[in-house]
Scaffold this motif. Structure first.
Motif, mmCIF file in Angstrom:
data_model
loop_
_atom_site.group_PDB
_atom_site.id
_atom_site.type_symbol
_atom_site.label_atom_id
_atom_site.label_comp_id
_atom_site.label_asym_id
_atom_site.label_seq_id
_atom_site.Cartn_x
_atom_site.Cartn_y
_atom_site.Cartn_z
ATOM 1 N N GLY A 112 -84.605 -45.221 15.865
ATOM 2 C CA GLY A 112 -85.828 -45.885 15.446
ATOM 3 C C GLY A 112 -85.778 -47.382 15.699
ATOM 4 N N SER A 113 -84.619 -47.988 15.472
ATOM 5 C CA SER A 113 -84.517 -49.434 15.712
ATOM 6 C C SER A 113 -84.781 -49.766 17.174
ATOM 7 C CB SER A 113 -83.129 -49.976 15.373
ATOM 8 O OG SER A 113 -82.446 -49.158 14.499
ATOM 9 N N ASP B 4 -95.273 -48.797 12.980
ATOM 10 C CA ASP B 4 -93.946 -48.204 12.953
ATOM 11 C C ASP B 4 -94.045 -46.913 12.132
ATOM 12 O OD1 ASP B 4 -91.384 -47.425 12.423
ATOM 13 O OD2 ASP B 4 -90.712 -49.330 11.588
ATOM 14 N N GLN C 293 -90.669 -43.345 10.015
ATOM 15 C CA GLN C 293 -90.433 -42.495 8.843
ATOM 16 C C GLN C 293 -91.717 -41.853 8.318
ATOM 17 O OE1 GLN C 293 -87.933 -42.662 4.622
ATOM 18 N NE2 GLN C 293 -87.808 -44.358 6.002
ATOM 19 N N LYS D 103 -86.736 -40.283 13.790
ATOM 20 C CA LYS D 103 -86.423 -39.405 12.658
ATOM 21 C C LYS D 103 -86.832 -37.935 12.887
ATOM 22 C CE LYS D 103 -85.411 -42.788 9.218
ATOM 23 N NZ LYS D 103 -85.893 -44.153 9.198
HETATM 24 C C1 LIG Z 1 -85.339 -45.509 9.706
HETATM 25 C C2 LIG Z 1 -86.375 -46.459 10.155
HETATM 26 C C3 LIG Z 1 -86.202 -47.242 11.306
HETATM 27 C C4 LIG Z 1 -84.899 -47.317 12.044
HETATM 28 O O1 LIG Z 1 -84.532 -46.104 12.584
HETATM 29 P P1 LIG Z 1 -82.997 -45.848 12.995
HETATM 30 O O2 LIG Z 1 -83.034 -44.537 13.708
HETATM 31 O O3 LIG Z 1 -82.219 -45.812 11.733
HETATM 32 O O4 LIG Z 1 -82.596 -46.962 13.870
HETATM 33 C C5 LIG Z 1 -87.265 -47.998 11.739
HETATM 34 N N1 LIG Z 1 -88.421 -48.012 11.066
HETATM 35 C C6 LIG Z 1 -88.621 -47.283 9.956
HETATM 36 C C7 LIG Z 1 -89.942 -47.325 9.263
HETATM 37 C C8 LIG Z 1 -87.596 -46.496 9.442
HETATM 38 O O5 LIG Z 1 -87.771 -45.811 8.319
#
Ligand SMILES: *Cc1c(COP(=O)(O)O)cnc(C)c1O
Length: 422
Positions: free
Chosen positions: A124-125, A246, A249, A276
């Motif tokens: 996600g990052s 974003d 999640q 995720k």
């Molecule tokens: C978990 C999360 C991320 C980062 O995802 P990773 O896979 O841990 O790098 C980014 N944005 C949101 C809203 C998240 O919940």
């Protein structure tokens, strides 16, 4: 009778095969793993559907879902089938080759989410960083902002990862202190405050994008006002700034919609990030979605990651997102979420202070300051696995496949736990 092979194995690794304890495994983890997570006492060894089981055989309703990775339930048969089938054919070719699944997957994603193109990545990052890169690129190349001044606005208490760039665009000192210089080009406004955003947009002509979670997850499932996203979108258009959602999640059914921003009619961000639940918890796979006029600003060699778009990931993610559609998980999240919300609010106990959330995503705030972690451990003992967000709140995110009967069971466990804190 124990076979000789098993006996040999027993001599080699007795504990692993013949019983270990949560305590033993916790000690071993503490010894060899970086202590970067505040871990639960239960050490998980198995999961299926909506259940997880610890190494001592204690089975719990999974109200955490790997931070909403397993929205489709653990070990979903269709997703595993896609994994097996693709594994037998091709897992990895790298992006220097297109594969017979990469185009099919990208087309499916485009048709499902309504964006012309995608960038496939792992975490996600990375997806959020890619969104920031695209937005900066657009700011410099399309909007004409000075390369050294281009700025992205994020919100207080946002969460988009723990890399140097994502911690640079967050407000939590625990996340960014004593890690050296931060990445410049970020500014911040309070969440759910369109007026504050407009102030910023008025005073700074170098803003290329505003990036938000449609519902703040890590901050404790903070749901904004009903017209917040529409107002944000209108402001972004008025000041010629990209709107990034974003959905890492909040997306993929968690809040009752395929994308959480779809709660507000007429909202269509310029860039959407996903991760995720893209593979139902089977593999890491993230995406940044946008139309060509933005995404095509990334030229050859200007973004990428080795495993991004690997054949196995494409096949698994396609199956996992199909499951969300075929099993009506958005609708189930919406309907069962409302059912569960009512159930939680009807629990007769002074320990519950507040319930907030949308779909099957909740924060339970308890009137026992500083005891939320302990509360989550008692919940686990009583058969419900979850985690506290801070000292007084817990986050609930069961797989969206959960049935009403199991939600009733969960409510009973929660009530029983509250009684222990009365
Ligand atoms: C978990 C999360 C991320 C980062 O995802 P990773 O896979 O841990 O790098 C980014 N944005 C949101 C809203 C998240 O919940």
């Amino acid at each position: 009778m124990i076979s000789s092979r098993l006996l040999r194995a027993k001599n080699r690794v007795p504990k692993r095969l013949f019983g270990t304890t949560n305590k033993d495994e916790t000690d071993r983890n503490n010894k060899y793993l970086a202590a970067t997570y505040d871990v639960c006492d239960s050490v998980i060894s198995k999961a299926n559907g909506i259940y997880v089981e610890d190494v001592e055989g204690h089975k719990m309703l999974d109200f955490h879902s790997g931070y909403s990775c397993t929205n489709q339930g653990h070990l979903h048969p269709k997703i595993l089938q896609a994994l097996y089938d693709q594994t037998k054919k091709l897992t990895m070719a790298s992006r220097i080759f297109n594969t017979d699944i990469s185009g099919e997957f990208a087309q499916f994603i485009s048709e499902t989410f309504g964006y012309e193109k995608m960038v496939p990545m792992n975490s996600g990052s990375e997806a959020c960083e890619c969104a920031v890169k695209m937005a900066r690129r657009w700011g410099v190349m399309s909007k004409g902002i000075d390369n050294d001044k281009v700025t992205v606005i994020t919100t207080h208490n946002c969460f988009w990862g723990r890399t140097i760039v994502s911690m640079s665009g967050c407000s939590d000192p625990n996340r960014y202190s004593n890690f050296g210089p931060l990445v410049p080009g970020f500014d911040m406004v309070p969440f759910n405050d369109p007026d504050a955003l407009e102030e910023k947009l008025k005073e700074n002509p170098n803003i290329c994008a505003f990036m938000i979670e449609p519902i703040q997850g890590a901050a404790g499932v903070i749901v904004p006002d009903d017209d917040y996203l529409r107002r944000v979108q209108a402001l972004c258009r008025k000041y010629n700034v990209l709107f990034i959602c974003d959905e890492v999640q909040a997306g993929l059914g968690r809040t009752g919609y395929m994308l959480a921003h779809q709660f507000e009619e007429g909202v269509r961000p310029d860039i959407v990030t996903l991760a995720k639940a893209t593979t139902g918890g089977v593999l890491p796979l993230s995406l940044a979605l946008a139309d060509s006029h933005i995404i095509d600003l990334l030229g050859k060699g200007q973004h990428g990651t080795t495993y991004g778009g690997n054949a196995l990931g494409c096949a698994v993610a396609k199956a996992a997102i199909e499951v969300i559609i075929e099993e009506d998980l958005c609708e189930r999240s919406r309907v069962n979420g409302a059912f569960f919300h009512n159930l939680l609010e009807s629990l007769d106990t002074p320990v519950i202070k507040l319930v907030r959330g949308r779909g099957l995503w909740y924060s339970l705030v308890i009137d026992r300051p500083g005891q939320a972690k302990e509360f989550s451990e008692v919940l686990a003992k009583n058969g419900l696995a979850c985690r506290n967000t801070d000292g007084e709140s817990l986050r609930f995110a069961p797989p969206l496949t959960i049935e009403r009967e199991q939600l009733e069971q969960a409510a009973e466990i929660i009530l029983k736990t509250c009684k222990e804190f009365e």
